[in-house]
Write an enzyme that holds these catalytic residues in place. Structure first.
Site, mmCIF file in Angstrom:
data_model
loop_
_atom_site.group_PDB
_atom_site.id
_atom_site.type_symbol
_atom_site.label_atom_id
_atom_site.label_comp_id
_atom_site.label_asym_id
_atom_site.label_seq_id
_atom_site.Cartn_x
_atom_site.Cartn_y
_atom_site.Cartn_z
ATOM 1 N N ASN A 13 0.972 -1.279 0.154
ATOM 2 C CA ASN A 13 -0.100 0.094 0.177
ATOM 3 C C ASN A 13 0.936 1.385 0.002
ATOM 4 O O ASN A 13 1.389 1.566 1.093
ATOM 5 C CB ASN A 13 -0.770 0.177 1.140
ATOM 6 N N LYS A 15 0.227 4.376 -0.370
ATOM 7 C CA LYS A 15 -0.277 5.492 0.292
ATOM 8 C C LYS A 15 0.036 6.700 -0.690
ATOM 9 O O LYS A 15 -0.106 6.622 -1.884
ATOM 10 C CB LYS A 15 0.401 5.708 1.772
ATOM 11 N N HIS A 98 -9.262 1.382 4.694
ATOM 12 C CA HIS A 98 -7.885 1.443 5.640
ATOM 13 C C HIS A 98 -7.948 2.506 6.792
ATOM 14 O O HIS A 98 -8.992 3.372 6.718
ATOM 15 C CB HIS A 98 -7.074 2.143 4.408
ATOM 16 N N GLU A 100 -6.408 4.869 7.838
ATOM 17 C CA GLU A 100 -6.106 6.261 7.721
ATOM 18 C C GLU A 100 -7.396 7.010 7.001
ATOM 19 O O GLU A 100 -7.637 8.114 6.893
ATOM 20 C CB GLU A 100 -4.908 6.448 6.579
ATOM 21 N N GLU A 170 -5.591 -4.960 10.509
ATOM 22 C CA GLU A 170 -4.636 -4.071 10.482
ATOM 23 C C GLU A 170 -4.794 -3.336 11.986
ATOM 24 O O GLU A 170 -5.791 -2.203 12.128
ATOM 25 C CB GLU A 170 -4.621 -2.794 9.627
ATOM 26 N N GLY A 176 2.158 2.280 10.500
ATOM 27 C CA GLY A 176 3.192 3.425 10.189
ATOM 28 C C GLY A 176 3.672 3.789 11.597
ATOM 29 O O GLY A 176 4.614 4.830 11.624
ATOM 30 N N SER A 216 3.306 -2.283 10.421
ATOM 31 C CA SER A 216 4.752 -2.291 10.297
ATOM 32 C C SER A 216 5.336 -3.751 10.072
ATOM 33 O O SER A 216 6.266 -4.013 10.828
ATOM 34 C CB SER A 216 5.004 -1.994 11.730
HETATM 35 C C1 PEP Z 1 -0.674 -0.002 5.626
HETATM 36 O O1 PEP Z 1 -0.553 1.260 5.224
HETATM 37 O O2 PEP Z 1 -1.796 -0.646 5.623
HETATM 38 C C2 PEP Z 1 0.257 -0.325 6.636
HETATM 39 C C3 PEP Z 1 0.133 -1.567 7.354
HETATM 40 O O3 PEP Z 1 1.391 0.565 6.594
HETATM 41 P P1 PEP Z 1 2.928 0.010 7.528
HETATM 42 O O4 PEP Z 1 3.250 -1.167 7.034
HETATM 43 O O5 PEP Z 1 3.822 1.136 7.219
HETATM 44 O O6 PEP Z 1 2.608 0.123 9.209
#
Ligand code: PEP
Length: 255
Positions: A13, A15, A98, A100, A170, A176, A216
């Site tokens: 992803n 972003k 997501h 975000e 998630e 992040g 992460s």
């Molecule tokens: C994501 O954007 O879905 C995500 C898991 O980001 P990150 O791996 O940077 O935590």
């Protein structure tokens, strides 16, 4: 039925990162590194990068996804992009709900459901994100919340459409932040998601659905996370912006 019969899916992803030129460069760097993958490899990119991504990925095992989709087919929805438009552009996957988008752009369980239906009805594969905040976890609501979000997202989704459904667990506190859920926490969260699908569609149907972990995940922790029975792949943010790191996660999922 065990994990080995489910398709592992590693999806990046991006972003709000990368111009079209950077997209071409990064996918060209990734292609040889992931060519031997024994899992599905997906890159979900900003709308503006889709043509460059589809072109760069041509002839490779990398599939292209979008990061959102609108639920209407067409009309006066300034700034939005429909499932049909994505399909026509060569997109096969789309990230929906997501955290975000839930946090910054007013996404709700209801709009997540509408977007999921639009994507699935258009023949796209939907990567639907669910996850608890740290506060919700500390209050003991993780199971209730994950089951609620999962069932809400899948309302009116037909059982035969589950083939095109991927749920990404998630935990919001792990996205992040550099803080990863432990492998056991990821396995437990993914298990709650699968239990919710089983409650709605039956255990047999639920066993076939790919449930990813995201938060992460990186080249250092992917092996352990992906070794868990309920972790069928990953949704990868930061580490999907580096060809070598993303390829290492793909390799871990291919074992
Ligand atoms: C994501 O954007 O879905 C995500 C898991 O980001 P990150 O791996 O940077 O935590």
């Amino acid at each position: 039925m065990k994990k080995s019969v489910r398709k592992a899916v590693i999806a990046g992803n991006w972003k709000m990162n990368n111009t079209p030129a950077q997209t071409t460069e990064l996918i060209n760097a990734m292609k040889p590194l992931v060519a031997q993958a024994d899992c599905d490899v997906v890159l979900c990119v900003p709308f503006i990068d889709i043509p460059a991504a589809v072109e760069a990925a041509k002839g490779s095992n990398i599939k292209i996804g979008a990061e959102n989709v609108h639920f209407k087919a067409s009309g006066a929805y300034t700034g939005e992009v429909s499932a049909e438009m994505l399909k026509a552009a060569g997109v096969e996957y789309v990230v929906i709900g997501h955290s975000e988008r839930r946090t910054y752009f007013g996404e709700t369980d209801q709009t997540v459901n509408l977007r999921s239906l639009a994507a699935l009805n258009a023949g796209l594969k939907a990567i639907i994100c669910v996850g608890e905040t740290l506060e919700q976890r500390e209050l003991g609501y993780t199971e209730t919340l994950l089951k609620f979000q999962t069932k809400m997202a899948l309302t009116n989704v037909k059982e035969e459409q589950l083939d095109n459904v991927i749920i990404a667990y998630e935990p919001v506190w792990a996205i992040g932040t550099g803080v990863t859920a432990t492998a056991d926490q990821a396995d437990e969260g993914n298990g709650f998601v699968r239990a919710a699908i089983a409650e709605a569609y039956g255990a047999e149907a639920a066993e076939k659905v790919t449930v990813q972990y995201g938060g992460s995940m990186n080249d250092g922790n992917a092996d352990e996370l992906l070794s868990k029975v309920n972790v069928d792949g990953g949704l990868i943010g930061g580490a999907s912006l580096k060809a070598d790191k993303f390829a290492a996660i793909v390799k871990a999922a291919s074992k």
